[in-house]
Design an enzyme around this catalytic site. Sequence first.
Site, short mmCIF file in Angstrom:
data_model
loop_
_atom_site.label_atom_id
_atom_site.label_comp_id
_atom_site.label_asym_id
_atom_site.label_seq_id
_atom_site.Cartn_x
_atom_site.Cartn_y
_atom_site.Cartn_z
CG ASP A 31 5.95 46.44 55.92
OD1 ASP A 31 6.25 46.44 57.13
OD2 ASP A 31 4.78 46.64 55.50
CB ILE A 32 2.30 43.54 53.16
CG1 ILE A 32 1.41 43.02 52.05
CG2 ILE A 32 1.51 44.24 54.26
CD1 ILE A 32 0.47 41.90 52.50
CG ASN A 88 7.18 50.54 65.62
OD1 ASN A 88 7.93 51.50 65.84
ND2 ASN A 88 6.66 50.30 64.44
CB VAL A 97 2.91 41.99 63.59
CG1 VAL A 97 3.17 40.49 63.57
CG2 VAL A 97 2.06 42.41 62.39
CG HIS A 101 8.44 43.46 63.37
ND1 HIS A 101 7.48 43.03 64.28
CD2 HIS A 101 8.03 44.67 62.94
CE1 HIS A 101 6.54 43.95 64.39
NE2 HIS A 101 6.84 44.96 63.59
CG HIS A 103 9.60 48.47 60.89
ND1 HIS A 103 8.53 48.37 60.03
CD2 HIS A 103 9.10 48.23 62.12
CE1 HIS A 103 7.43 48.10 60.71
NE2 HIS A 103 7.75 48.00 62.00
P1 5GP Z 1 4.50 47.05 63.44
O1 5GP Z 1 3.33 47.98 63.20
O2 5GP Z 1 4.07 45.88 64.32
O3 5GP Z 1 5.74 47.71 63.92
O4 5GP Z 1 4.88 46.48 62.02
C1 5GP Z 1 4.21 45.43 61.42
C2 5GP Z 1 4.49 45.51 59.95
O5 5GP Z 1 4.10 44.29 59.35
C3 5GP Z 1 3.71 46.62 59.23
O6 5GP Z 1 4.63 47.53 58.62
C4 5GP Z 1 2.86 45.87 58.21
O7 5GP Z 1 2.76 46.54 56.98
C5 5GP Z 1 3.59 44.54 58.08
N1 5GP Z 1 2.73 43.41 57.75
C6 5GP Z 1 1.56 43.09 58.36
N2 5GP Z 1 1.05 41.97 57.82
C7 5GP Z 1 1.94 41.58 56.86
C8 5GP Z 1 1.97 40.47 55.96
O8 5GP Z 1 1.09 39.61 55.91
N3 5GP Z 1 3.04 40.39 55.12
C9 5GP Z 1 4.04 41.31 55.13
N4 5GP Z 1 5.03 41.13 54.27
N5 5GP Z 1 4.05 42.36 55.98
C10 5GP Z 1 3.01 42.49 56.83
#
Ligand code: 5GP
Length: 121
Positions: A31-32, A88, A97, A101, A103
């Site tokens: 994760d970034i 989520n 996103v 996915h 986590h």
């Molecule tokens: P969500 O909030 O949808 O459950 O999780 C999305 C995750 O994607 C977040 O933890 C966010 O940090 C990660 N994320 C968003 N954009 C990028 C990216 O470009 N690269 C990577 N490696 N992670 C990303």
Amino acid sequence: MSQDTIFTKIINREIPADIVYEDDLALAFKDINPQAPVHLLIIPKQPIATTNDIQKSDREIVGHLFWVASEIAREQGFAENGYRTVMNCNEDGGQTVYHIHVHLLAGKPLGWPPYQERLKT
Ligand code: 5GP
């Protein structure tokens, strides 16, 4: 039906990511914006927007994501100490996103419930 997201670009190597696992069905990368010492995202190569969009025919791929999580945990040596897997869904679930996915969080004792701090305010 699903629109391409940044995760499709990662699958297609259009943007970089620190990939730790790949097979025919799934990809896992760091994760970034990590929320724990280990914070990986495990995604299906087939885009599915949210967990609401999972079809009966997707059961194998969704189960596969969790198998990949446990395999990475074993390989990286934190299976015994433990870890957390989270998916989520939509706004209240904190999804940002729209490509499902898992986590995978590990590397320290993780508090529960995860929203405790927000409830205190
Ligand atoms: P969500 O909030 O949808 O459950 O999780 C999305 C995750 O994607 C977040 O933890 C966010 O940090 C990660 N994320 C968003 N954009 C990028 C990216 O470009 N690269 C990577 N490696 N992670 C990303």
